[in-house]
Design a protein around this motif. Structure first.
Motif, PDB file in Angstrom:
ATOM      1  N   HIS A  26       5.738  13.003 -23.685  1.00  0.00           N
ATOM      2  CA  HIS A  26       6.743  12.755 -22.650  1.00  0.00           C
ATOM      3  C   HIS A  26       7.039  11.261 -22.455  1.00  0.00           C
ATOM      4  O   HIS A  26       7.840  10.900 -21.605  1.00  0.00           O
ATOM      5  CB  HIS A  26       6.334  13.395 -21.324  1.00  0.00           C
ATOM      6  N   GLU A  28       8.513   7.910 -24.193  1.00  0.00           N
ATOM      7  CA  GLU A  28       9.312   7.338 -25.264  1.00  0.00           C
ATOM      8  C   GLU A  28       9.010   5.846 -25.317  1.00  0.00           C
ATOM      9  O   GLU A  28       8.853   5.211 -24.273  1.00  0.00           O
ATOM     10  CB  GLU A  28      10.785   7.560 -24.913  1.00  0.00           C
ATOM     11  N   LEU A  71      17.771   5.800 -18.218  1.00  0.00           N
ATOM     12  CA  LEU A  71      16.407   5.912 -17.697  1.00  0.00           C
ATOM     13  C   LEU A  71      16.317   6.952 -16.582  1.00  0.00           C
ATOM     14  O   LEU A  71      15.328   7.687 -16.493  1.00  0.00           O
ATOM     15  CB  LEU A  71      15.905   4.554 -17.217  1.00  0.00           C
ATOM     16  N   LYS A  73      18.172   9.653 -16.328  1.00  0.00           N
ATOM     17  CA  LYS A  73      18.230  10.963 -16.980  1.00  0.00           C
ATOM     18  C   LYS A  73      16.880  11.314 -17.595  1.00  0.00           C
ATOM     19  O   LYS A  73      16.426  12.450 -17.495  1.00  0.00           O
ATOM     20  CB  LYS A  73      19.319  10.972 -18.061  1.00  0.00           C
ATOM     21  N   ARG A  74      16.246  10.333 -18.230  1.00  0.00           N
ATOM     22  CA  ARG A  74      14.923  10.570 -18.820  1.00  0.00           C
ATOM     23  C   ARG A  74      13.913  10.922 -17.714  1.00  0.00           C
ATOM     24  O   ARG A  74      13.126  11.835 -17.859  1.00  0.00           O
ATOM     25  CB  ARG A  74      14.417   9.340 -19.589  1.00  0.00           C
ATOM     26  N   TYR A  75      13.992  10.181 -16.627  1.00  0.00           N
ATOM     27  CA  TYR A  75      13.080  10.418 -15.502  1.00  0.00           C
ATOM     28  C   TYR A  75      13.272  11.831 -14.953  1.00  0.00           C
ATOM     29  O   TYR A  75      12.302  12.549 -14.709  1.00  0.00           O
ATOM     30  CB  TYR A  75      13.327   9.368 -14.411  1.00  0.00           C
ATOM     31  N   LYS A  79      10.493  12.513 -18.441  1.00  0.00           N
ATOM     32  CA  LYS A  79      10.126  11.559 -19.494  1.00  0.00           C
ATOM     33  C   LYS A  79      10.019  10.156 -18.911  1.00  0.00           C
ATOM     34  O   LYS A  79      10.612   9.852 -17.885  1.00  0.00           O
ATOM     35  CB  LYS A  79      11.162  11.570 -20.607  1.00  0.00           C
ATOM     36  N   ARG A  80       9.252   9.308 -19.591  1.00  0.00           N
ATOM     37  CA  ARG A  80       9.101   7.908 -19.198  1.00  0.00           C
ATOM     38  C   ARG A  80       9.374   7.041 -20.417  1.00  0.00           C
ATOM     39  O   ARG A  80       9.255   7.501 -21.557  1.00  0.00           O
ATOM     40  CB  ARG A  80       7.683   7.617 -18.682  1.00  0.00           C
ATOM     41  N   VAL A  81       9.705   5.773 -20.173  1.00  0.00           N
ATOM     42  CA  VAL A  81      10.001   4.838 -21.259  1.00  0.00           C
ATOM     43  C   VAL A  81       9.122   3.606 -21.104  1.00  0.00           C
ATOM     44  O   VAL A  81       9.015   3.047 -20.011  1.00  0.00           O
ATOM     45  CB  VAL A  81      11.498   4.437 -21.265  1.00  0.00           C
TER      46      VAL A  81
END
Length: 169
Positions: A26, A28, A71, A73-75, A79-81
């Motif tokens: 999860h 990236e 970011l 949308k990923r959150y 998901k995390r970056v």
């Protein structure tokens, strides 16, 4: 923001690659190998690595907006970056300040972007500059990689030799 500093050859690059390879699914990651760029270019480099479509003539503000939307949308998707920055001791101070500003991208509870700076001891010297005091205050963990002791060098070499198939004494 996390900083990791060590002398040349102390393993910062290896540690960076190991960390990247062991991240959970999860998370990236973005790898920036040459951060000796301007403040605007570092934002574009991160957007490029995340494959965010930003036009060549998009302003810094537009690229930041696209990055924040990405970011968020990923959150929302769980998901995390994480951005890994190698050789960060060579970053201009203005670019380090831009890194701090990127750490402002957040929800009401969480940061949207985690940043790990890898570099030589000059990174710590740069972080002590009064002009980037605010960045220094955002560093939650700072690690120094000491050189290996003489006994550890032998053990490390044997480990590496065995990893490639050597089975001798």
């Amino acid at each position: 923001i996390v900083s990791v500093a060590g002398e040349v050859g102390s393993g910062e690059t290896m540690l960076c690659h190991v960390l990247q390879s062991r991240l959970p699914a999860h998370i990236e990651s973005v790898y920036i190998a040459n951060p000796n760029v301007s403040a605007e270019e570092i934002v574009r480099a991160i957007a490029f690595e995340l494959q965010i479509p930003a036009g060549r003539d998009a302003s810094r503000l537009e690229v930041l907006q696209l990055l924040q939307e990405f970011l968020l949308k990923r959150y929302a998707a769980g998901k995390r970056v994480v951005v890994f920055v190698e050789e960060s001791q060579s970053m201009p101070l203005a670019t380090l300040e831009e890194i701090r500003l990127l750490s402002n991208l957040e929800t009401s509870n969480d940061k949207l972007l985690q940043i790990v700076l890898f570099g030589q001891p000059e990174l710590d010297e740069n972080l002590r500059q009064p002009s980037i005091r605010q960045l220094r205050e955002r560093i939650t963990h700072s690690f120094a990689l000491p050189p290996l002791a003489a006994q550890e060098v032998g053990e490390y070499l044997m480990f590496r030799m065995r990893a490639v198939g050597y089975r001798g004494p």
